[in-house]
Design a protein around this motif. Structure first.
Motif, mmCIF file in Angstrom:
data_model
loop_
_atom_site.group_PDB
_atom_site.id
_atom_site.type_symbol
_atom_site.label_atom_id
_atom_site.label_comp_id
_atom_site.label_asym_id
_atom_site.label_seq_id
_atom_site.Cartn_x
_atom_site.Cartn_y
_atom_site.Cartn_z
ATOM 1 N N SER A 13 40.842 38.488 43.549
ATOM 2 C CA SER A 13 40.367 37.707 42.551
ATOM 3 C C SER A 13 39.333 38.410 41.620
ATOM 4 O O SER A 13 39.070 37.878 40.244
ATOM 5 C CB SER A 13 39.533 36.609 42.986
ATOM 6 N N VAL A 14 39.123 39.717 41.676
ATOM 7 C CA VAL A 14 38.413 40.641 40.922
ATOM 8 C C VAL A 14 39.195 41.723 40.015
ATOM 9 O O VAL A 14 40.276 42.179 40.689
ATOM 10 C CB VAL A 14 37.393 41.190 41.429
ATOM 11 N N LEU A 22 39.233 45.359 38.912
ATOM 12 C CA LEU A 22 38.545 46.339 39.106
ATOM 13 C C LEU A 22 39.229 47.916 38.480
ATOM 14 O O LEU A 22 40.399 47.747 38.102
ATOM 15 C CB LEU A 22 38.446 46.747 40.492
ATOM 16 N N ARG A 73 34.723 44.290 37.326
ATOM 17 C CA ARG A 73 33.386 43.953 37.991
ATOM 18 C C ARG A 73 32.603 45.207 37.940
ATOM 19 O O ARG A 73 31.445 45.094 37.887
ATOM 20 C CB ARG A 73 33.790 43.207 39.198
#
Ligand code: SF4
Ligand code: SF4
Ligand code: SF4
Ligand code: SF4
Ligand code: SF4
Ligand code: SF4
Lengths: 334, 314
Positions: free
Chosen positions: A32-33, A35, A52
């Motif tokens: 869900s992030v 990077l 993030r």
């Protein structure tokens, strides 16, 4: 005449670089992030969110082996890491608050001790920064002397245009070389209008004034006020593009193991704990004070730079809502 | 439960509801500071950015008049009362603003002899819910921006507080996303479940935010910080990360009150509360125990009984 690259060609450029066996790293959705991760194809590139974690991990990984050791027939054998194997790397897509971080960190990494792990990766990397048109109310790059279109740190700098393409400016020789080697993907021309930047909420900071205040307020109730609520985690330092503290641990057994270097943070209570048990930063306010002092005074004293790009990550991530931009603005107002 | 029958279900909780709680908190806080019932109040102040709030320790009437309650008041403030933050609160009785889920932590800390009830003045909040992560912060709480833990909250009423601010109102028709996710994971074959957690733990950067905000992680020497000899690899790599997460889950079993703060603060979006809830489920099945409902003499894992199940000893 500036060069233009369409979004499709930018993605093709990534495909080509991957084919050339380069390590291509850029913002990519991971669970869900978003990077900074190795891209396997141009289609992996995700440019709609600030990753993030910052792109510093490309040069200063979260954790890396620095040597290994093994006892053989009674003798200890130590093996170094072969840094010549570090791959040629292209970082694509960092906004100025990330692309600008090596331009700050090079100073400390090549100072009295030369961190060859960091420097080797830097030598082998090309940074393709992209002007930032997103931004939110935590961003304050302008306040610390950067800007959504700052080129510092980038080798090649792209500016998003309204028609979805990018205008490109080679900032360094590495950037020129990257364009020259893939000239067919770039077109000459002025291009469309640039996408406008987002306004930032934080007023311009007078960094000289802030530094002066810090010089005079090593002791100040402000530190206690912040430390009252700071829980002493590593979130703010770990995701920061400019924080660069690390710890070194031998992991494995006494006969067979690896020496590892990994991120550390001055917010942790054990950060300054001496082997004797004495801890000069024994309470949180001394630790938080160090965070601000290091960024806005000590680093400037030593290297003439501010150790913050205004990316706002620490503001978004702090579990207790400590807002460094607000603290700086308070100091700035006097 | 009759609380369910009585509750007032709505589709949105308007700013006026939070404003009323804010007024009530201010009134109480000012009162107890004025009459010197307490030396300070732990509450929330608004942040610089719209729709944010941050914890605050207020000691004066002027500051108390600025306290707020809004859907941005996500923090479990009980962490400020534990040993980990010793020195922050001066000697004497303190006031604390507590939502129902925060009350569970307070009860648990009393069980563990970390707090004495008589040292606290608890301003309870009848809480309809708070914001989830990365949602729109409009001031109004709806199905779209409520935190995942709040969807299944059973403690909207802050049982055992000195005073309670607010009237019982809840959002209607909330799907239990977390319970559904737990069921999904539970149904996975073991290898797939292992892969699920491995993938999540691989993102862990060991920033320890999850530990630092947890009211129950008050150990003066965390096992995971020990390096002579090293108990858990402190480097953020797969082996150490897995070990850290096992240690965390085990150490909080039977103690965790389910505030989900650990999950909220994780900058890497690791769904830690799924592990907490799984452990809580074990405790419920094995000992018919739920942590933090009321202070008890001892939690089941701190107590030995002759008739405890010992079949696991081979
Ligand atoms: S201190 Fe905060 S705003 Fe500044 S560079 Fe680091 S994370 Fe970004
Ligand atoms: S601010 Fe703290 S963690 Fe960041 S580089 Fe400085 S000492 Fe290290
Ligand atoms: S993230 Fe916030 S709470 Fe954690 S150390 Fe930094 S300022 Fe303190
Ligand atoms: S879990 Fe319940 S008491 Fe806690 S914040 Fe959510 S709604 Fe409020
Ligand atoms: S907060 Fe998240 S990233 Fe940080 S140590 Fe905990 S699980 Fe890992
Ligand atoms: S483990 Fe997480 S959910 Fe449980 S009490 Fe600690 S912070 Fe709250």
């Amino acid at each position: 005449m500036p060069q233009i690259i369409t979004e499709q060609n930018l993605r093709s450029l990534i495909d080509l670089l991957v084919k050339e066996a380069k390590l291509v790293v850029g913002p990519k959705l991971s669970g869900s992030v978003v990077l900074y991760e190795p891209l396997t194809a141009g289609s992996d590139l995700t440019l709609d969110a600030l990753p993030r974690r910052s792109s510093k991990e490309l040069f200063f990984p979260i954790c890396e082996d620095i040597l290994s050791y093994k006892r053989e027939n009674g003798a200890m054998k130590v093996a170094d890491v072969d840094r010549s194997k570090f791959p040629e790397t292209v970082l694509i897509g960092p906004p100025p608050c990330d692309a600008g971080s090596p331009a700050i960190l090079d100073a400390v990494m090549s100072w009295d001790y030369k961190d060859e792990f960091y420097l080797e990766r830097r030598r082998k990397s090309t940074i393709v920064g992209i002007a930032c048109t997103k931004g939110d109310d935590a961003c304050f790059c302008r306040a610390v002397g950067l800007a959504p279109d700052a080129e510092a740190g980038s080798d090649l700098f792209l500016t998003p245009l309204k028609d979805g393409s990018y205008s490109c400016k080679a900032v360094t020789e590495k950037g020129e070389a990257l364009v020259a080697a893939h000239l067919n993907l770039f077109a000459e021309g002025a291009g469309a209008e640039p996408v406008p930047f987002v306004d930032q909420a934080v007023e311009k900071l007078d960094l000289v004034k802030i530094k002066k205040w810090l010089e005079e307020h090593f002791e100040d109730p402000l530190w206690e006020k912040i430390a009252d609520i700071c829980v002493g985690c590593g979130a703010c330092a770990f995701i920061c593009p400019a924080c660069h503290c690390f710890d070194i641990n031998d992991e494995g057994s006494t006969d067979d193991g690896v020496r590892r270097k990994h991120w550390d943070a001055c917010g942790f209570s054990k950060f300054t704990n001496h082997a004797s048990g004495h801890n000069p930063r024994d309470v949180q306010n001394k630790r938080y004070r160090n965070r601000i002092m290091h960024k806005f005074k000590y680093y400037d004293d030593k290297f003439g730079k501010t150790l913050c790009t205004g990316c706002g990550r620490c503001i978004r991530a702090c579990p207790v809502g400590i807002d460094i931009a607000d603290i700086l603005a308070q100091i700035n107002r006097g | 439960m009759n609380a369910k029958a009585n509750k007032n279900q709505v589709t949105s909780i308007e700013p006026a509801y939070y404003q009323a709680i804010t007024e009530a908190i201010r009134k109480e806080a000012v009162q107890i500071l004025k009459d010197e019932t307490v030396v300070g109040v732990v509450g929330y102040l608004p942040g610089r950015r719209k729709g944010t709030a941050s914890p605050a320790l207020v000691t004066t009437v002027e500051e108390a008049e600025k306290l707020i309650f809004s859907p941005a008041c996500v923090n479990n403030l009980s962490v400020y009362l534990t040993k980990a933050k010793k020195g922050v609160l001066k000697q004497g009785k303190v006031g604390i603003v507590a939502k129902g889920c925060d009350m569970r932590a307070l009860a648990g800390l009393m069980t563990e002899s970390q707090l004495q009830r008589e040292d606290l003045f608890i301003i309870g909040v009848v809480c309809p819910g708070v914001y989830g992560f990365g949602v729109e912060r409009t001031g109004t709480l709806t199905e779209a921006n409520i935190a995942r833990k709040c969807r299944e909250c059973t403690v909207h009423m802050p049982e055992g507080s000195d005073v309670a601010a607010g009237t019982h109102t809840e959002l209607a028709d909330l799907t239990p996303e977390e319970a559904e996710e737990m069921a999904r994971i539970e149904a996975m074959p073991q290898a797939e479940r292992w892969a699920f957690w491995k993938e999540h733990f691989s993102r862990c950067i060991r920033c320890m935010a999850c530990r630092q905000v947890c009211p129950f992680c008050y150990c003066e020497q965390c096992l995971c910080d020990k390096n002579r000899p090293q108990a858990v690899e402190s480097s953020p790599r797969p082996a150490g990360n897995m070990a850290w997460h096992l240690v965390r889950a085990m150490h909080l079993a039977g103690r965790c009150g389910g505030c989900a703060e650990c999950e909220r603060v994780c900058p890497m979006d690791i769904p830690l509360n799924l592990l907490n809830r799984r452990m809580a489920q074990e405790l419920k099945e094995l000992y018919d125990f739920e942590a933090g409902l009321t202070p008890v003499e001892k939690g089941p894992l701190n107590e030995y009984k002759e008739n405890d199940d010992q079949s696991f000893i081979k």
